[in-house]
Structures are given as structure tokens and as C-alpha cells.
Design a protein around this motif. Structure first.
Motif, PDB file in Angstrom:
ATOM      1  N   PHE A   1       3.225   6.315  -5.484  1.00 31.19           N
ATOM      2  CA  PHE A   1       3.157   6.531  -6.930  1.00 31.19           C
ATOM      3  C   PHE A   1       1.757   6.897  -7.419  1.00 31.19           C
ATOM      4  O   PHE A   1       1.530   7.012  -8.623  1.00 31.19           O
ATOM      5  CB  PHE A   1       3.668   5.296  -7.672  1.00 31.19           C
ATOM      6  N   GLY A   2       0.806   7.062  -6.488  1.00 29.64           N
ATOM      7  CA  GLY A   2      -0.542   7.482  -6.866  1.00 29.64           C
ATOM      8  C   GLY A   2      -1.297   6.463  -7.686  1.00 29.64           C
ATOM      9  O   GLY A   2      -1.941   6.799  -8.676  1.00 29.64           O
ATOM     10  N   MET A   3      -1.213   5.221  -7.282  1.00 35.97           N
ATOM     11  CA  MET A   3      -1.932   4.167  -7.986  1.00 35.97           C
ATOM     12  C   MET A   3      -2.572   3.223  -6.972  1.00 35.97           C
ATOM     13  O   MET A   3      -2.348   3.357  -5.777  1.00 35.97           O
ATOM     14  CB  MET A   3      -0.998   3.423  -8.936  1.00 35.97           C
ATOM     15  N   THR A   4      -3.359   2.303  -7.469  1.00 37.60           N
ATOM     16  CA  THR A   4      -4.026   1.358  -6.581  1.00 37.60           C
ATOM     17  C   THR A   4      -3.182   0.083  -6.443  1.00 37.60           C
ATOM     18  O   THR A   4      -2.358  -0.221  -7.309  1.00 37.60           O
ATOM     19  CB  THR A   4      -5.414   0.972  -7.124  1.00 37.60           C
ATOM     20  N   ALA A   5      -3.429  -0.638  -5.375  1.00 38.91           N
ATOM     21  CA  ALA A   5      -2.735  -1.909  -5.168  1.00 38.91           C
ATOM     22  C   ALA A   5      -3.045  -2.892  -6.305  1.00 38.91           C
ATOM     23  O   ALA A   5      -2.132  -3.567  -6.789  1.00 38.91           O
ATOM     24  CB  ALA A   5      -3.093  -2.497  -3.811  1.00 38.91           C
ATOM     25  N   PRO A   6      -4.306  -2.985  -6.763  1.00 40.99           N
ATOM     26  CA  PRO A   6      -4.573  -3.884  -7.901  1.00 40.99           C
ATOM     27  C   PRO A   6      -3.794  -3.510  -9.168  1.00 40.99           C
ATOM     28  O   PRO A   6      -3.402  -4.386  -9.929  1.00 40.99           O
ATOM     29  CB  PRO A   6      -6.085  -3.753  -8.118  1.00 40.99           C
ATOM     30  N   GLN A   7      -3.548  -2.213  -9.368  1.00 34.60           N
ATOM     31  CA  GLN A   7      -2.740  -1.813 -10.525  1.00 34.60           C
ATOM     32  C   GLN A   7      -1.318  -2.350 -10.391  1.00 34.60           C
ATOM     33  O   GLN A   7      -0.732  -2.812 -11.374  1.00 34.60           O
ATOM     34  CB  GLN A   7      -2.701  -0.286 -10.660  1.00 34.60           C
ATOM     35  N   LEU A   8      -0.756  -2.272  -9.178  1.00 33.44           N
ATOM     36  CA  LEU A   8       0.595  -2.794  -8.946  1.00 33.44           C
ATOM     37  C   LEU A   8       0.669  -4.292  -9.200  1.00 33.44           C
ATOM     38  O   LEU A   8       1.677  -4.794  -9.689  1.00 33.44           O
ATOM     39  CB  LEU A   8       1.037  -2.539  -7.502  1.00 33.44           C
ATOM     40  N   ARG A   9      -0.392  -4.989  -8.869  1.00 35.55           N
ATOM     41  CA  ARG A   9      -0.404  -6.448  -8.997  1.00 35.55           C
ATOM     42  C   ARG A   9      -0.857  -6.912 -10.374  1.00 35.55           C
ATOM     43  O   ARG A   9      -0.807  -8.098 -10.672  1.00 35.55           O
ATOM     44  CB  ARG A   9      -1.321  -7.039  -7.929  1.00 35.55           C
ATOM     45  N   SER A  10      -1.246  -5.986 -11.220  1.00 37.43           N
ATOM     46  CA  SER A  10      -1.783  -6.330 -12.533  1.00 37.43           C
ATOM     47  C   SER A  10      -0.703  -6.861 -13.474  1.00 37.43           C
ATOM     48  O   SER A  10       0.490  -6.817 -13.173  1.00 37.43           O
ATOM     49  CB  SER A  10      -2.443  -5.102 -13.164  1.00 37.43           C
ATOM     50  N   ARG A  11      -1.117  -7.319 -14.638  1.00 38.29           N
ATOM     51  CA  ARG A  11      -0.196  -7.814 -15.661  1.00 38.29           C
ATOM     52  C   ARG A  11       0.293  -6.691 -16.573  1.00 38.29           C
ATOM     53  O   ARG A  11       1.019  -6.926 -17.530  1.00 38.29           O
ATOM     54  CB  ARG A  11      -0.871  -8.889 -16.510  1.00 38.29           C
ATOM     55  N   SER A  12      -0.092  -5.460 -16.294  1.00 36.68           N
ATOM     56  CA  SER A  12       0.252  -4.320 -17.146  1.00 36.68           C
ATOM     57  C   SER A  12       1.762  -4.178 -17.322  1.00 36.68           C
ATOM     58  O   SER A  12       2.531  -4.334 -16.378  1.00 36.68           O
ATOM     59  CB  SER A  12      -0.296  -3.026 -16.546  1.00 36.68           C
ATOM     60  N   GLN A  13       2.157  -3.863 -18.545  1.00 38.07           N
ATOM     61  CA  GLN A  13       3.563  -3.631 -18.862  1.00 38.07           C
ATOM     62  C   GLN A  13       3.853  -2.154 -19.113  1.00 38.07           C
ATOM     63  O   GLN A  13       4.925  -1.806 -19.598  1.00 38.07           O
ATOM     64  CB  GLN A  13       3.960  -4.451 -20.095  1.00 38.07           C
TER      65      GLN A  13
ATOM     66  N   LEU B   1       0.819  -1.200   0.000  1.00 38.86           N
ATOM     67  CA  LEU B   1       0.000   0.000   0.000  1.00 38.86           C
ATOM     68  C   LEU B   1       0.859   1.259   0.000  1.00 38.86           C
ATOM     69  O   LEU B   1       0.511   2.233  -0.641  1.00 38.86           O
ATOM     70  CB  LEU B   1      -0.917  -0.024   1.218  1.00 38.86           C
ATOM     71  N   ALA B   2       1.988   1.222   0.690  1.00 43.69           N
ATOM     72  CA  ALA B   2       2.859   2.403   0.738  1.00 43.69           C
ATOM     73  C   ALA B   2       3.384   2.743  -0.656  1.00 43.69           C
ATOM     74  O   ALA B   2       3.448   3.914  -1.029  1.00 43.69           O
ATOM     75  CB  ALA B   2       4.020   2.175   1.697  1.00 43.69           C
ATOM     76  N   VAL B   3       3.741   1.724  -1.419  1.00 47.99           N
ATOM     77  CA  VAL B   3       4.264   1.968  -2.767  1.00 47.99           C
ATOM     78  C   VAL B   3       3.165   2.508  -3.665  1.00 47.99           C
ATOM     79  O   VAL B   3       3.383   3.459  -4.420  1.00 47.99           O
ATOM     80  CB  VAL B   3       4.892   0.685  -3.366  1.00 47.99           C
ATOM     81  N   SER B   4       1.975   1.946  -3.562  1.00 52.76           N
ATOM     82  CA  SER B   4       0.874   2.448  -4.394  1.00 52.76           C
ATOM     83  C   SER B   4       0.555   3.893  -4.034  1.00 52.76           C
ATOM     84  O   SER B   4       0.323   4.722  -4.922  1.00 52.76           O
ATOM     85  CB  SER B   4      -0.367   1.561  -4.293  1.00 52.76           C
ATOM     86  N   ARG B   5       0.590   4.228  -2.757  1.00 54.58           N
ATOM     87  CA  ARG B   5       0.371   5.620  -2.339  1.00 54.58           C
ATOM     88  C   ARG B   5       1.466   6.539  -2.868  1.00 54.58           C
ATOM     89  O   ARG B   5       1.203   7.636  -3.338  1.00 54.58           O
ATOM     90  CB  ARG B   5       0.308   5.731  -0.819  1.00 54.58           C
TER      91      ARG B   5
ATOM     92  N   ARG C   1       5.057   1.505 -18.538  1.00 51.03           N
ATOM     93  CA  ARG C   1       6.182   2.004 -17.751  1.00 51.03           C
ATOM     94  C   ARG C   1       5.730   2.610 -16.421  1.00 51.03           C
ATOM     95  O   ARG C   1       6.388   2.461 -15.402  1.00 51.03           O
ATOM     96  CB  ARG C   1       6.948   3.036 -18.572  1.00 51.03           C
ATOM     97  N   GLY C   2       4.583   3.296 -16.443  1.00 56.29           N
ATOM     98  CA  GLY C   2       4.063   3.921 -15.236  1.00 56.29           C
ATOM     99  C   GLY C   2       3.619   2.921 -14.185  1.00 56.29           C
ATOM    100  O   GLY C   2       3.387   3.285 -13.030  1.00 56.29           O
ATOM    101  N   VAL C   3       3.512   1.666 -14.564  1.00 55.58           N
ATOM    102  CA  VAL C   3       3.138   0.604 -13.621  1.00 55.58           C
ATOM    103  C   VAL C   3       4.355  -0.264 -13.299  1.00 55.58           C
ATOM    104  O   VAL C   3       4.540  -0.683 -12.158  1.00 55.58           O
ATOM    105  CB  VAL C   3       1.988  -0.259 -14.191  1.00 55.58           C
ATOM    106  N   VAL C   4       5.176  -0.513 -14.300  1.00 57.93           N
ATOM    107  CA  VAL C   4       6.314  -1.424 -14.126  1.00 57.93           C
ATOM    108  C   VAL C   4       7.300  -0.907 -13.081  1.00 57.93           C
ATOM    109  O   VAL C   4       7.709  -1.652 -12.186  1.00 57.93           O
ATOM    110  CB  VAL C   4       7.027  -1.676 -15.478  1.00 57.93           C
ATOM    111  N   PHE C   5       7.679   0.352 -13.166  1.00 56.82           N
ATOM    112  CA  PHE C   5       8.656   0.900 -12.226  1.00 56.82           C
ATOM    113  C   PHE C   5       8.156   0.852 -10.774  1.00 56.82           C
ATOM    114  O   PHE C   5       8.862   0.346  -9.899  1.00 56.82           O
ATOM    115  CB  PHE C   5       9.066   2.318 -12.625  1.00 56.82           C
ATOM    116  N   PRO C   6       6.932   1.330 -10.500  1.00 61.29           N
ATOM    117  CA  PRO C   6       6.435   1.198  -9.120  1.00 61.29           C
ATOM    118  C   PRO C   6       6.354  -0.259  -8.661  1.00 61.29           C
ATOM    119  O   PRO C   6       6.660  -0.568  -7.507  1.00 61.29           O
ATOM    120  CB  PRO C   6       5.047   1.835  -9.178  1.00 61.29           C
TER     121      PRO C   6
END
Length: 102
Positions: free
Chosen positions: A7-19, A1-5, A21-26
């Protein structure tokens, strides 16, 4: 949760399969934090982050550790994540050994 906060994103976004760049780095920052601050294996961390292979987690950790000395922005991001988590400064940045293997 700290990382998602951080970078201004949700925890599900962090755990997603998205490639993206705005998701991969966080996500890589979150993987490094998980590796350094928990007793979880690379396999467990990979499973948590969208079913990724342990080698993906290892790559993410090694990449950030390699970039860290010359990247003040990365240093700041990880320091702020440590503050949000309430852990000792350097816990993330010094918790991973470059030669670490699976």
C-alpha cells in the motif's frame, strides 16, 4: 512489512492510531493477514496495531472476509500480499473462518 509495501506506506503508519481511510483499510488487511498466518491471538494483534481492542481486530477480519467475494480489487490486494510474503495463494483469504470468535 509486506502490507506496508503493498500500500506504499510505512510500518509505523500501519500501527498508528490514524483513522484515515488510506490507513484503516491497509491496517485491516494487515490484521487479517496476521490472524490467518500467525498463531497470535486477537488481543496480541490488537496490541501490535496501536493498542487496539480484540474486537477491533475481529471486526476488521470479518469485514474483509464479507467484502471479499464481491470485490476483485480486494482479492488482488490480498493475493499480492500473499506473494510478497511467499505464502500459498489463499492462505489469507481462506485462513479466517467467518464464525470465528475471540
Amino acid at each position: 512489512l509486506a502490507v506496508s509495501r503493498q500500500f506504499g506506506m510505512t510500518a509505523p503508519q500501519l500501527r498508528s492510531r490514524s483513522q484515515l481511510r488510506g490507513v484503516v483499510f491497509p491496517r485491516q488487511c494487515a490484521m487479517l493477514a496476521a490472524r490467518c498466518l500467525t498463531g497470535c491471538s486477537l488481543e496480541q494483534i490488537g496490541r501490535f496495531f496501536g493498542g487496539r481492542d480484540h474486537s477491533t481486530v475481529l471486526y476488521a477480519c470479518r469485514r474483509l472476509v464479507r467484502l471479499l467475494p464481491g470485490d476483485p480489487e480486494l482479492q488482488l490486494q490480498l493475493s499480492q500480499i500473499e506473494t510478497l510474503l511467499g505464502v500459498t495463494e489463499g492462505s489469507i483469504t481462506e485462513g479466517f473462518q467467518e464464525g470465528e470468535t475471540a
